[in-house]
Design an enzyme around this catalytic site. Structure first.
Site, PDB file in Angstrom:
ATOM      1  N   ASP A  61     -27.354  -3.637  25.935  1.00 20.79           N
ATOM      2  CA  ASP A  61     -27.466  -2.983  24.624  1.00 20.79           C
ATOM      3  C   ASP A  61     -28.914  -2.892  24.146  1.00 20.79           C
ATOM      4  O   ASP A  61     -29.235  -3.337  23.022  1.00 20.79           O
ATOM      5  CB  ASP A  61     -26.652  -3.759  23.574  1.00 20.79           C
ATOM      6  CG  ASP A  61     -25.253  -4.114  24.039  1.00 20.79           C
ATOM      7  OD1 ASP A  61     -24.633  -3.288  24.719  1.00 20.79           O
ATOM      8  OD2 ASP A  61     -24.775  -5.226  23.709  1.00 20.79           O
ATOM      9  N   GLU A 119     -18.448   3.428  19.893  1.00 20.31           N
ATOM     10  CA  GLU A 119     -19.382   2.353  19.492  1.00 20.31           C
ATOM     11  C   GLU A 119     -20.807   2.772  19.869  1.00 20.31           C
ATOM     12  O   GLU A 119     -21.039   3.897  20.311  1.00 20.31           O
ATOM     13  CB  GLU A 119     -19.015   1.034  20.180  1.00 20.31           C
ATOM     14  CG  GLU A 119     -19.115   1.076  21.699  1.00 20.31           C
ATOM     15  CD  GLU A 119     -18.635  -0.199  22.384  1.00 20.31           C
ATOM     16  OE1 GLU A 119     -18.126  -1.105  21.714  1.00 20.31           O
ATOM     17  OE2 GLU A 119     -18.763  -0.268  23.627  1.00 20.31           O
TER      18      GLU A 119
HETATM   19  O1  FUB Z   1     -22.521  -6.256  23.970  1.00 19.67           O
HETATM   20  C1  FUB Z   1     -21.250  -6.321  23.383  1.00 19.67           C
HETATM   21  C2  FUB Z   1     -20.707  -4.965  23.133  1.00 19.67           C
HETATM   22  O2  FUB Z   1     -20.586  -4.254  24.352  1.00 19.67           O
HETATM   23  C3  FUB Z   1     -21.556  -4.077  22.290  1.00 19.67           C
HETATM   24  O3  FUB Z   1     -21.530  -4.411  20.939  1.00 19.67           O
HETATM   25  C4  FUB Z   1     -20.977  -2.769  22.632  1.00 19.67           C
HETATM   26  O4  FUB Z   1     -21.714  -1.669  22.213  1.00 19.67           O
HETATM   27  C5  FUB Z   1     -20.863  -2.878  24.132  1.00 19.67           C
HETATM   28  O5  FUB Z   1     -22.066  -2.549  24.770  1.00 19.67           O
END
Ligand code: FUB
Length: 339
Positions: free
Chosen positions: A32, A240
């Site tokens: 991320d 997301e």
């Molecule tokens: O790193 C945990 C989660 O996985 C993140 O918050 C999401 O965007 C995905 O990458």
């Protein structure tokens, strides 16, 4: 700690075809990546993935059990990458219970602000803020999460007029489906396939950068006919990993489609949108998640992203970078990380 990322590694090739990006560090797992340029230097704010052997894999992403953040820094793309050590530890966040997920950071008036999601003691994702005088920390967390915040994947954007906005949200394990009208509904269900898909959220930040200056709003994401996406459009709808960048006066909102693993983008005329879908930034990568940042360094643009090249496991990722191209018509050239 200084981890090498030599030019030769960066330019390793795929059977003599295009260069394949290599992990920026390999001594820890990172994911991320939210990258920024502060004072001419590149700083990456990633999640720090760990193999929490005591945590079982579940549909809510419980095995993404991260406990701290490290900030990476580099003087130039392709140069050595430095791990600046622990910047914030879960045990030093008074309100947080578990799972330090994808963070972001910004700078204002002599202070660096780190925004991060974590589950509170009731296991509800909230967004916290921590401050430091240094871009690499250590950061000191505020005693409470940002009032009115929820869900995951905060990204902060400061516009040229000085106004700052926090974008956030993620469905499934990110709990966005539990929030309607900014009210919490513990049994909030996922949308049915013909329902309008869940939308990402935004709120302008107050001058102190630690609170919302207004109620949280939904961001309208529209298809090329001006219609909202339905849940069944899951190769294009928001899941997301929001990011926003400004290019030639336009606002580019990019995000992951989650279960279809694309990174897509949509363009708007102001920070609140609406944003109209334009296409794919990055095709699916190795591993389930796809998460990124888009940043200008000098006169070039870069995509920071991750895959699971080092581990082969979805929750043990490694951050990478590759060049990104805006076409003359303002669209983004789709990236395939392996071809
Ligand atoms: O790193 C945990 C989660 O996985 C993140 O918050 C999401 O965007 C995905 O990458």
């Amino acid at each position: 700690i200084l981890m090498g990322c030599s030019m030769t590694a960066f330019a390793q090739t795929n059977g003599g075809k295009n260069p394949i990006s290599q992990p920026l560090v390999s001594h820890i797992y990172t994911a991320d990546p939210s990258a920024h340029v502060f004072n001419g230097k590149i700083y990456i704010y990633p999640s720090h993935d760990i193999d929490a052997k005591d945590v079982r894999e579940d549909d809510e992403g419980g095995h993404f059990a991260m406990r701290d953040y490290h900030v990476l820094s580099l003087d130039k793309i392709g140069g050595p990458v430095k791990d600046n050590g622990v910047a914030l530890d879960l045990k030093d966040v008074p309100w947080a219970g578990r799972q330090l997920w994808a963070p972001d950071a910004t700078y204002k008036n002599g202070t660096y602000y780190l925004y991060f999601p974590a589950k509170d003691k009731q296991d509800i994702f909230r967004i916290g803020v921590a401050t430091s005088k240094s871009p690499t920390g250590p950061f000191k967390a505020e005693p409470e999460p940002i009032k009115g915040s929820y869900s995951i994947d905060p990204t902060v954007f400061q516009d040229t007029d000085g106004k700052a906005y926090l974008y956030f949200g993620g469905i499934w394990g990110g709990q966005l489906q539990r929030w309607d009208g900014n009210q919490y509904h513990p049994n909030g269900a996922l949308k049915k396939k013909d329902e309008v898909a869940y939308l990402p959220r935004v709120a302008r930040l107050s001058d102190d950068m630690k609170s919302f200056a207004e109620p949280v709003r939904e961001i309208q994401l529209l298809d090329e006919h001006g219609k909202p996406f339905l849940e069944k459009d899951n190769d294009k709808r928001f899941f997301e990993a929001a990011w926003i960048h400004k290019y030639n006066g336009k606002y580019y909102f990019s995000y992951s489609t989650g279960d279809t693993h694309n990174l897509c983008y949509a363009i708007g005329d102001n920070p609140y949108g609406p944003f109209t879908y334009k296409g794919i930034v990055l095709k699916p990568v190795l591993g389930w998640t796809n998460h990124h940042s888009i940043v200008q360094v000098g006169n070039k643009w870069y995509l920071f992203y991750h895959d699971v090249q080092l581990s082969g496991k979805t929750h043990l990722r490694n951050v990478k970078v590759t060049e990104l191209t805006h076409n003359a018509d303002g669209t983004i050239k789709t990236i395939d990380a392996y071809n």
